[in-house]
Design a protein around this motif. Structure first.
Motif, short mmCIF file in Angstrom:
data_model
loop_
_atom_site.label_atom_id
_atom_site.label_comp_id
_atom_site.label_asym_id
_atom_site.label_seq_id
_atom_site.Cartn_x
_atom_site.Cartn_y
_atom_site.Cartn_z
N ASP A 181 51.41 48.95 74.77
CA ASP A 181 50.71 49.27 76.01
C ASP A 181 49.20 49.43 75.75
O ASP A 181 48.63 50.49 75.97
CB ASP A 181 51.30 50.54 76.63
CG ASP A 181 50.76 50.82 78.02
OD1 ASP A 181 50.14 49.91 78.62
OD2 ASP A 181 50.95 51.95 78.51
N ARG A 210 45.84 48.84 79.81
CA ARG A 210 46.76 49.97 79.77
C ARG A 210 47.53 50.06 81.08
O ARG A 210 46.93 50.15 82.16
CB ARG A 210 45.96 51.25 79.52
CG ARG A 210 46.76 52.52 79.56
CD ARG A 210 47.56 52.71 78.28
NE ARG A 210 48.25 54.00 78.31
CZ ARG A 210 47.69 55.15 78.02
NH1 ARG A 210 46.42 55.20 77.64
NH2 ARG A 210 48.38 56.27 78.08
N ARG A 217 57.52 49.26 80.34
CA ARG A 217 58.97 49.03 80.26
C ARG A 217 59.39 47.86 81.14
O ARG A 217 60.25 47.06 80.77
CB ARG A 217 59.74 50.28 80.70
CG ARG A 217 59.86 51.31 79.61
CD ARG A 217 60.67 52.49 80.08
NE ARG A 217 60.46 53.64 79.21
CZ ARG A 217 60.77 54.88 79.52
NH1 ARG A 217 61.30 55.15 80.70
NH2 ARG A 217 60.56 55.87 78.68
N ASP A 233 62.17 55.71 73.16
CA ASP A 233 60.81 56.12 72.81
C ASP A 233 60.49 55.58 71.42
O ASP A 233 61.39 55.23 70.66
CB ASP A 233 60.69 57.65 72.81
CG ASP A 233 60.37 58.20 74.20
OD1 ASP A 233 60.50 57.46 75.18
OD2 ASP A 233 59.99 59.38 74.28
N SER A 234 59.23 55.57 71.06
CA SER A 234 58.82 54.92 69.81
C SER A 234 58.70 55.89 68.63
O SER A 234 58.04 55.60 67.64
CB SER A 234 57.50 54.19 70.03
OG SER A 234 56.56 55.06 70.61
N GLY A 318 63.64 58.85 78.57
CA GLY A 318 63.21 57.90 77.55
C GLY A 318 64.29 57.09 76.88
O GLY A 318 64.02 56.02 76.33
N GLY A 341 55.48 59.99 83.49
CA GLY A 341 56.01 61.12 84.25
C GLY A 341 56.61 60.74 85.59
O GLY A 341 56.11 59.87 86.30
N GLU A 343 59.12 59.08 86.45
CA GLU A 343 59.97 57.89 86.56
C GLU A 343 61.42 58.23 86.25
O GLU A 343 62.34 57.56 86.73
CB GLU A 343 59.44 56.77 85.67
CG GLU A 343 60.02 56.67 84.27
CD GLU A 343 59.69 57.84 83.37
OE1 GLU A 343 58.72 58.56 83.65
OE2 GLU A 343 60.41 58.06 82.37
N TYR A 376 48.08 60.24 72.93
CA TYR A 376 47.25 59.16 73.49
C TYR A 376 46.47 59.70 74.67
O TYR A 376 46.81 60.73 75.25
CB TYR A 376 48.15 58.00 73.93
CG TYR A 376 49.39 58.46 74.66
CD1 TYR A 376 49.33 58.82 76.00
CD2 TYR A 376 50.62 58.59 74.01
CE1 TYR A 376 50.46 59.28 76.68
CE2 TYR A 376 51.75 59.06 74.67
CZ TYR A 376 51.66 59.40 76.00
OH TYR A 376 52.76 59.87 76.65
O1 LR7 Z 1 50.75 55.19 78.86
C1 LR7 Z 1 51.71 55.26 78.10
N1 LR7 Z 1 52.23 54.12 77.57
C2 LR7 Z 1 53.28 54.11 76.72
O2 LR7 Z 1 53.72 53.06 76.26
C3 LR7 Z 1 52.32 56.49 77.77
C4 LR7 Z 1 53.40 56.50 76.90
N2 LR7 Z 1 53.86 55.33 76.37
C5 LR7 Z 1 55.00 55.34 75.46
C6 LR7 Z 1 54.89 56.31 74.30
O3 LR7 Z 1 54.23 55.73 73.21
C7 LR7 Z 1 56.35 56.64 74.03
O4 LR7 Z 1 56.97 55.72 73.18
O5 LR7 Z 1 56.12 55.79 76.21
C8 LR7 Z 1 56.99 56.54 75.40
C9 LR7 Z 1 57.24 57.90 76.02
O6 LR7 Z 1 56.09 58.70 75.95
P1 LR7 Z 1 56.11 60.14 75.29
O7 LR7 Z 1 56.86 60.11 74.03
O8 LR7 Z 1 54.73 60.65 75.25
O9 LR7 Z 1 56.95 60.91 76.37
P2 LR7 Z 1 57.84 62.25 76.18
O10 LR7 Z 1 58.83 62.06 75.11
O11 LR7 Z 1 56.93 63.39 76.07
O12 LR7 Z 1 58.51 62.35 77.63
C10 LR7 Z 1 59.70 62.05 78.31
O13 LR7 Z 1 59.29 61.87 79.67
C11 LR7 Z 1 58.54 60.72 79.91
C12 LR7 Z 1 58.17 60.81 81.36
O14 LR7 Z 1 57.51 59.72 81.80
C13 LR7 Z 1 59.30 59.48 79.54
O15 LR7 Z 1 60.43 59.30 80.33
C14 LR7 Z 1 59.70 59.61 78.09
O16 LR7 Z 1 60.43 58.47 77.71
C15 LR7 Z 1 60.52 60.84 77.93
N3 LR7 Z 1 61.06 61.06 76.61
C16 LR7 Z 1 62.37 61.35 76.46
O17 LR7 Z 1 63.19 61.31 77.36
C17 LR7 Z 1 62.80 61.80 75.11
C18 LR7 Z 1 63.38 63.16 75.21
C19 LR7 Z 1 62.44 64.09 75.91
C20 LR7 Z 1 63.08 65.14 76.64
C21 LR7 Z 1 63.58 66.05 77.28
#
Ligand code: LR7
Ligand code: MN
Length: 574
Positions: A181, A210, A217, A233-234, A318, A341, A343, A376
């Motif tokens: 991204d 971005r 996704r 998630d990554s 995630g 957030g 989604e 990020y």
């Molecule tokens: O702008 C962005 N672009 C991206 O590609 C922001 C993030 N990302 C990627 C990021 O690198 C990561 O791999 O998206 C993925 C998720 O971002 P995180 O790890 O910062 O999110 P999080 O783990 O804090 O948050 C949870 O809620 C998010 C709300 O949008 C997403 O749904 C995440 O996937 C989600 N993570 C999980 O469900 C893991 C368990 C967390 C709990 C409870």
């Protein structure tokens, strides 16, 4: 929801089998799964009784242990002595603290340590024992695994990919799609391409600007060739046998959306921690995600075994697998959601209300690094981004219950001149086209234990025995409710101050009109007050019962004035 949930120690006999360093503070009981949602005040991490403070790095430091050199084990046989091997807490010497701290903000976890742990380390198999008895079909659908990331730490991104490649039956992995991204880090460009070129199944897609994780996704899904989409998630590690139970569930019913149990990779010592059984994903107002342990009563009533799928009102977001065709039948994600957030709420409501189901599959387990902060940058303010996304979800999916969302500290979002939540026509049409059920149906059937009263309080009455003198009190149309929008409402009419004088009138309710909002101050013995916004007078004006006749007035608040004290016959808010 925000209570600590105990995390079980990693399986004990692994330690005996393997002759690794004695680890004293191996077991960390603090549950890292409780996110600090941006739309809720953050709690500092609470500790269980008898625990040591967790807010430093000393627990992972042991001066008697030597730094293990970063060994690239990707192609080498596994090294049982490697740091972090088997998911145990990795120990660092005290002189490494500076480096640990220096690199912390690259990912808001122990990046320094992560870089020293083998990319294909083993982790304890945390599945309940009964999972061994579960059979799966031999013609399961294949999946495309989609990782999207922005500025992810090199070693965790690679470890995530390795865990998928190493712990999934190859014939079930159609491909692994990495969606970049628009990362700014150089190592995520050519070096990543080059590294991944050794794995034919890995494809890399790059966003031209971005987009945020939702649209990233969607970009991954758009090119996916597998029958099932699996989003991750990554910064995760898939556990032994994680994939088959997810695909089996979808194979049995294509409208089931399967989530693994999300376990914890400790952000300080990188140990793999398993979580308690029987946890489901829920939300509280205003759409804050959380975990909830099923009650004993529920478990008994449904005769549930530890391996049985757990119905979840909402998913964490995630990590999940979904039939690709079904994902598109549902209209995928609302592509108007920005960056991060909300989604997870959107897809969860959509799935349940439009005929699907969300389940956690206990025999599928994936570790995730829970971080205190996002590493990020957000293109816009994080809070504003999330609340805007949530407002979109509320407007499309919550029906009359959206008042509970706005009513829990999001009143400011009602003013559409302050916030532009974008066009919702497509989303609303989608909901109609799919003939999705109402939010009330969802509450009654999917989340019946949710407390969702449509108003805060019912039946406005004066605090005193002066009911006679108050016209509001007489007849069937005399019942006023105090709504989440802070209006004093009787059907479609709301109590409003007159533009001139101190009289009051009833006018058509309009949730976006701040003049119709009242503050109810229970502390000053039930006083309904109206805040006059005009800058000329900063005085608080209160709803007052006329002492002579049936009239209602607006007068400066005086706490001793008994004619300004109001109560309701029934209160619903906690
Ligand atoms: O702008 C962005 N672009 C991206 O590609 C922001 C993030 N990302 C990627 C990021 O690198 C990561 O791999 O998206 C993925 C998720 O971002 P995180 O790890 O910062 O999110 P999080 O783990 O804090 O948050 C949870 O809620 C998010 C709300 O949008 C997403 O749904 C995440 O996937 C989600 N993570 C999980 O469900 C893991 C368990 C967390 C709990 C409870
Ligand atoms: Mn994450």
């Amino acid at each position: 929801v925000d209570e600590e949930r105990p995390v079980k120690p990693p399986i004990e006999d692994v330690q005996e089998e393997v002759n690794i360093i004695e680890l004293k503070e191996q077991v960390r009981m603090v549950d890292k799964r409780n996110l600090n949602p941006v739309n809720e005040p953050t709690n500092s991490t609470k500790l269980l009784a008898g625990e040591k403070s967790d807010d430093n790095l000393t627990a992972v430091r042991n001066p008697s242990v030597h730094k293990v050199l970063a060994v690239d084990l990707t192609l080498a046989p596994r090294n049982p002595n490697a740091v972090g091997q088997f998911g145990w807490a990795a120990l660092l010497s005290s002189n490494e603290d500076t480096e640990v701290k220096r690199r912390w903000n690259e990912g808001y976890f122990n990046v320094y340590l992560s870089d020293r742990i083998p990319l294909d380390r083993a982790i304890p198999d945390t599945r309940p024992e009964m999972c061994a008895q579960n059979l799966v079909h031999d013609d399961l659908p294949s999946t495309s695994v989609i990782f999207c990331f922005v500025d992810e730490v090199w070693s965790t991104l690679l470890r995530s990919v390795h865990s998928v490649l190493n712990r999934s039956p190859p014939h079930l992995i159609k491909e692994v799609i990495l969606v970049d991204d628009f990362s700014t880090k150089e190592y995520l460009k050519e070096p990543l391409d080059e590294y991944m070129s050794q794995f034919p199944k890995v494809r890399i897609v790059r966003m031209k600007e971005r987009q945020g994780l939702i649209r990233a996704r969607l970009a991954g899904a758009a090119i996916a060739q597998g029958e099932v989409l699996t989003f991750l998630d990554s910064h995760i590690e898939c556990n032994v046998g994680w994939l088959e139970p997810l695909l089996e569930r979808i194979y049995l019913d294509r409208k089931k959306v399967a989530c693994p149990v999300i376990e914890v990779i400790n952000e300080k010592d990188m140990s793999y921690m398993l979580v308690d059984n029987f946890q489901r994903g829920i939300f509280k107002w205003p759409l804050v995600f959380g975990w909830d342990t099923l009650s004993q009563e529920y478990i008994k009533r449904n005769n549930m075994a530890v391996t049985d799928p757990i119905r979840c009102p909402v998913m964490a977001g995630g990590l999940f697998s979904i039939d690709k065709k079904y994902f598109y039948e549902l209209g995928a994600y609302d592509s108007g959601l920005d960056v991060w957030g909300g989604e997870n709420m959107e897809i969860s409501f959509k799935i349940w209300m439009c005929g699907g189901e969300i389940e956690i599959i206990p025999c599928s387990r994936v570790g995730h690094i829970f971080r205190g902060q996002s590493p990020y940058k957000f293109p816009k303010d994080k809070h504003k981004t999330v609340e805007r996304n949530l407002a979109r979800v509320a407007e499309v999916w919550l029906d009359e219950y959206k008042e509970l969302f706005y009513g829990h500290s999001y009143h400011h979002l009602l003013d559409k001149t302050v916030i532009d939540i974008g066009n919702l026509t497509e989303q609303i049409e989608l909901r109609n086209r799919l003939k999705c059920k109402s939010f009330k149906w969802y509450l009654d059937n999917v989340y019946p234990d949710m407390h969702a009263p449509l108003v805060q309080a019912e039946g406005l009455v004066l605090n005193l025995g002066l009911r006679k003198c108050l016209s509001l009190q007489e007849g069937s149309l005399q019942c006023f409710n105090f709504t989440w929008m802070k209006t004093i409402r009787q059907q479609q009419l709301c109590v409003a101050p007159q533009d001139e004088g101190n009289g009051l009138a009833l006018q058509l309710c309009d949730n976006t009109n701040p003049k119709l909002r009242w503050d109810y101050r229970s502390s000053s013995s039930a006083l309904a007050e109206h805040i006059i916004a005009e800058s000329s007078s900063s005085q608080l004006m209160c709803l007052e019962a006329g002492s002579q006749d049936n009239s209602l007035l607006l007068n400066p608040c005086v706490s001793s004035n008994i004619f300004q004290r109001w109560q309701f016959t029934q209160y619903h808010a906690q």
